[in-house]
Design a protein around this motif. Structure first.
Motif, PDB file in Angstrom:
ATOM      1  N   GLN A 123       0.831  -1.209   0.000  1.00  8.92           N
ATOM      2  CA  GLN A 123       0.000   0.000   0.000  1.00  8.92           C
ATOM      3  C   GLN A 123       0.862   1.253   0.000  1.00  8.92           C
ATOM      4  O   GLN A 123       0.574   2.215  -0.719  1.00  8.92           O
ATOM      5  CB  GLN A 123      -0.915  -0.005   1.226  1.00  8.92           C
ATOM      6  N   LEU A 124       1.947   1.250   0.787  1.00  7.60           N
ATOM      7  CA  LEU A 124       2.847   2.398   0.796  1.00  7.60           C
ATOM      8  C   LEU A 124       3.554   2.559  -0.548  1.00  7.60           C
ATOM      9  O   LEU A 124       3.778   3.675  -1.016  1.00  7.60           O
ATOM     10  CB  LEU A 124       3.886   2.253   1.912  1.00  7.60           C
ATOM     11  N   LEU A 125       3.894   1.444  -1.175  1.00  4.27           N
ATOM     12  CA  LEU A 125       4.554   1.517  -2.479  1.00  4.27           C
ATOM     13  C   LEU A 125       3.629   2.122  -3.532  1.00  4.27           C
ATOM     14  O   LEU A 125       4.069   2.900  -4.390  1.00  4.27           O
ATOM     15  CB  LEU A 125       5.013   0.123  -2.911  1.00  4.27           C
ATOM     16  N   VAL A 126       2.359   1.770  -3.472  1.00  3.47           N
ATOM     17  CA  VAL A 126       1.386   2.353  -4.395  1.00  3.47           C
ATOM     18  C   VAL A 126       1.323   3.867  -4.194  1.00  3.47           C
ATOM     19  O   VAL A 126       1.308   4.651  -5.158  1.00  3.47           O
ATOM     20  CB  VAL A 126      -0.006   1.727  -4.194  1.00  3.47           C
ATOM     21  N   ALA A 127       1.300   4.298  -2.922  1.00  8.66           N
ATOM     22  CA  ALA A 127       1.248   5.733  -2.627  1.00  8.66           C
ATOM     23  C   ALA A 127       2.506   6.443  -3.128  1.00  8.66           C
ATOM     24  O   ALA A 127       2.428   7.544  -3.682  1.00  8.66           O
ATOM     25  CB  ALA A 127       1.079   5.941  -1.125  1.00  8.66           C
ATOM     26  N   LEU A 128       3.665   5.825  -2.945  1.00  2.00           N
ATOM     27  CA  LEU A 128       4.911   6.416  -3.428  1.00  2.00           C
ATOM     28  C   LEU A 128       4.936   6.488  -4.948  1.00  2.00           C
ATOM     29  O   LEU A 128       5.393   7.473  -5.531  1.00  2.00           O
ATOM     30  CB  LEU A 128       6.107   5.602  -2.932  1.00  2.00           C
ATOM     31  N   ALA A 129       4.449   5.435  -5.609  1.00  4.11           N
ATOM     32  CA  ALA A 129       4.427   5.420  -7.071  1.00  4.11           C
ATOM     33  C   ALA A 129       3.573   6.560  -7.607  1.00  4.11           C
ATOM     34  O   ALA A 129       3.929   7.213  -8.595  1.00  4.11           O
ATOM     35  CB  ALA A 129       3.905   4.074  -7.568  1.00  4.11           C
ATOM     36  N   ARG A 130       2.453   6.828  -6.949  1.00  5.14           N
ATOM     37  CA  ARG A 130       1.592   7.926  -7.384  1.00  5.14           C
ATOM     38  C   ARG A 130       2.249   9.270  -7.110  1.00  5.14           C
ATOM     39  O   ARG A 130       2.220  10.170  -7.945  1.00  5.14           O
ATOM     40  CB  ARG A 130       0.245   7.838  -6.660  1.00  5.14           C
ATOM     41  N   ALA A 131       2.838   9.402  -5.916  1.00  2.62           N
ATOM     42  CA  ALA A 131       3.456  10.683  -5.546  1.00  2.62           C
ATOM     43  C   ALA A 131       4.613  11.030  -6.482  1.00  2.62           C
ATOM     44  O   ALA A 131       4.801  12.198  -6.843  1.00  2.62           O
ATOM     45  CB  ALA A 131       3.942  10.624  -4.103  1.00  2.62           C
ATOM     46  N   LEU A 132       5.392  10.019  -6.881  1.00  2.00           N
ATOM     47  CA  LEU A 132       6.573  10.244  -7.715  1.00  2.00           C
ATOM     48  C   LEU A 132       6.261  10.145  -9.205  1.00  2.00           C
ATOM     49  O   LEU A 132       7.166  10.235 -10.036  1.00  2.00           O
ATOM     50  CB  LEU A 132       7.666   9.230  -7.345  1.00  2.00           C
ATOM     51  N   ARG A 133       4.984   9.944  -9.545  1.00  5.76           N
ATOM     52  CA  ARG A 133       4.540   9.889 -10.933  1.00  5.76           C
ATOM     53  C   ARG A 133       5.320   8.826 -11.722  1.00  5.76           C
ATOM     54  O   ARG A 133       5.801   9.075 -12.836  1.00  5.76           O
ATOM     55  CB  ARG A 133       4.680  11.262 -11.617  1.00  5.76           C
ATOM     56  N   LEU A 134       5.460   7.642 -11.146  1.00  6.01           N
ATOM     57  CA  LEU A 134       6.233   6.588 -11.796  1.00  6.01           C
ATOM     58  C   LEU A 134       5.466   6.005 -12.976  1.00  6.01           C
ATOM     59  O   LEU A 134       4.241   5.869 -12.938  1.00  6.01           O
ATOM     60  CB  LEU A 134       6.556   5.468 -10.804  1.00  6.01           C
ATOM     61  N   SER A 135       6.191   5.623 -14.009  1.00 13.67           N
ATOM     62  CA  SER A 135       5.597   4.902 -15.123  1.00 13.67           C
ATOM     63  C   SER A 135       5.280   3.477 -14.671  1.00 13.67           C
ATOM     64  O   SER A 135       5.682   3.044 -13.578  1.00 13.67           O
ATOM     65  CB  SER A 135       6.564   4.866 -16.311  1.00 13.67           C
ATOM     66  N   ASP A 136       4.581   2.713 -15.507  1.00 19.42           N
ATOM     67  CA  ASP A 136       4.268   1.327 -15.149  1.00 19.42           C
ATOM     68  C   ASP A 136       5.536   0.518 -14.904  1.00 19.42           C
ATOM     69  O   ASP A 136       5.615  -0.262 -13.944  1.00 19.42           O
ATOM     70  CB  ASP A 136       3.435   0.669 -16.259  1.00 19.42           C
ATOM     71  N   ASP A 137       6.543   0.681 -15.766  1.00 20.36           N
ATOM     72  CA  ASP A 137       7.793  -0.064 -15.593  1.00 20.36           C
ATOM     73  C   ASP A 137       8.520   0.364 -14.320  1.00 20.36           C
ATOM     74  O   ASP A 137       9.075  -0.472 -13.593  1.00 20.36           O
ATOM     75  CB  ASP A 137       8.703   0.150 -16.807  1.00 20.36           C
ATOM     76  N   GLU A 138       8.533   1.661 -14.051  1.00 18.58           N
ATOM     77  CA  GLU A 138       9.191   2.154 -12.839  1.00 18.58           C
ATOM     78  C   GLU A 138       8.472   1.661 -11.587  1.00 18.58           C
ATOM     79  O   GLU A 138       9.112   1.319 -10.590  1.00 18.58           O
ATOM     80  CB  GLU A 138       9.233   3.682 -12.856  1.00 18.58           C
ATOM     81  N   ARG A 139       7.167   1.621 -11.653  1.00 17.23           N
ATOM     82  CA  ARG A 139       6.398   1.126 -10.512  1.00 17.23           C
ATOM     83  C   ARG A 139       6.712  -0.333 -10.231  1.00 17.23           C
ATOM     84  O   ARG A 139       6.920  -0.744  -9.088  1.00 17.23           O
ATOM     85  CB  ARG A 139       4.903   1.310 -10.777  1.00 17.23           C
ATOM     86  N   ASP A 140       6.769  -1.162 -11.277  1.00 19.18           N
ATOM     87  CA  ASP A 140       7.111  -2.568 -11.087  1.00 19.18           C
ATOM     88  C   ASP A 140       8.515  -2.714 -10.514  1.00 19.18           C
ATOM     89  O   ASP A 140       8.769  -3.559  -9.645  1.00 19.18           O
ATOM     90  CB  ASP A 140       7.007  -3.316 -12.418  1.00 19.18           C
ATOM     91  N   HIS A 141       9.438  -1.875 -10.988  1.00 16.54           N
ATOM     92  CA  HIS A 141      10.817  -1.903 -10.479  1.00 16.54           C
ATOM     93  C   HIS A 141      10.834  -1.557  -8.993  1.00 16.54           C
ATOM     94  O   HIS A 141      11.568  -2.174  -8.203  1.00 16.54           O
ATOM     95  CB  HIS A 141      11.664  -0.907 -11.271  1.00 16.54           C
TER      96      HIS A 141
END
Length: 286
Positions: free
Chosen positions: A65-83
């Motif tokens: 859940q925290l990783l999802v929040a960080l991915a949104r905050a940092l505007r990560l792409s799909d590949d960056e989010r998976d990484h």
């Protein structure tokens, strides 16, 4: 969990984002490259101390859940989010879970729309992300869990979910929700997520069962609807829906359809700004 790699990745992504991309003013005295840690913490809804520990490689393993929040905050792409998930020792969300994370490009569009209410939704009607104007207009709909995260499930199982809709429009709105779900079910034939949702709705609501048997199909594109807001009253809104190429996510943009609604939405914006200022002053001890 690869703490050093995770720390380096988060730090570099934070430094790569321009404040304007996330709606933060970039003043002339700003010396920090990219975002400040406290800004990331604010956007992700976590403590500054935890962000610091993550970037210094001293944190415990962050939850999904925290990783999802960080991915949104940092505007990560799909590949960056998976990484990010891999570095933190988690498996990236499966296909259905990935669709529940708003695409980075759509989230950036929310920021660019500024004072215009806009939101990202899944093809099953789950609210994935909202800008501040949308929060003022319809409150936060991103925190629901289980079947409640689907608007259609709340509509047919929770009477209070219909409060925003005028009584004379409720039958039509219910039909549109069912027709939209029928279209998604056709595109995602054999998907257990969709089949399970339909099965549980049929068990929970006789009204849904009756509408589902009519086999009406319609994808929402552009629409005009009336919304009953508890603070500023009746709003007439034009709703424009932009759909991603795979039809998995939608960007919903709401604009006033008449002058009266425009004035009421401006009043809502002012009321929200005043509350934000008061809340900030109270937290700062002023």
């Amino acid at each position: 969990m690869e703490r050093e790699q995770l720390a380096d990745f988060l730090r570099r992504r934070r430094e790569a984002i321009r404040p304007a991309e996330v709606g933060i003013a970039d003043g002339p005295r700003r010396r920090t490259r990219g975002l400040r840690r406290e800004e990331v913490a604010m956007l992700a809804g976590m403590s500054v101390d935890y962000v610091v520990r993550l970037e210094q490689g001293r944190s415990s393993q962050p939850s999904a859940q925290l990783l999802v929040a960080l991915a949104r905050a940092l505007r990560l792409s799909d590949d960056e989010r998976d990484h990010l998930f891999h570095l933190a020792g988690h498996r990236p969300p499966p296909a259905d879970g990935t669709a529940r994370l708003a695409r980075a490009g759509l989230v950036r569009m929310l920021d660019l729309l500024g004072g215009t209410p806009a939101a990202v939704m899944s093809d099953l009607g789950e609210m994935l992300a909202q800008n501040r104007a949308s929060l003022l207009l319809m409150s936060d709909h991103t925190g629901f869990r289980g079947d409640r995260r689907y608007m259609i499930h709340r509509w047919f199982t929770e009477p209070e979910a219909r409060a925003f809709c005028p009584p004379e429009d409720r039958e039509l709105n219910g039909r549109r929700l069912v027709a939209d779900l029928r279209a998604a079910a056709g595109r995602r034939a054999g998907d257990p997520t969709v089949a399970g949702l339909v099965e549980r709705l049929e068990a929970a609501s006789a009204e849904f069962r009756a509408l589902w048997t009519e086999h009406e199909v319609a994808v929402r594109r552009a629409d005009r609807k009336t919304l009953l807001h508890p603070r500023v009253g009746r709003l007439l809104l034009d709703c424009e829906t932009l759909v991603t190429p795979d039809q998995g996510q939608q960007l919903l943009v709401l604009t006033p359809a008449d002058a009266e609604t425009r004035e009421r939405m401006e009043l809502l914006r002012v009321l929200g700004s005043e509350e934000f200022s008061t809340g900030t002053a109270q937290r700062d001890g002023r």
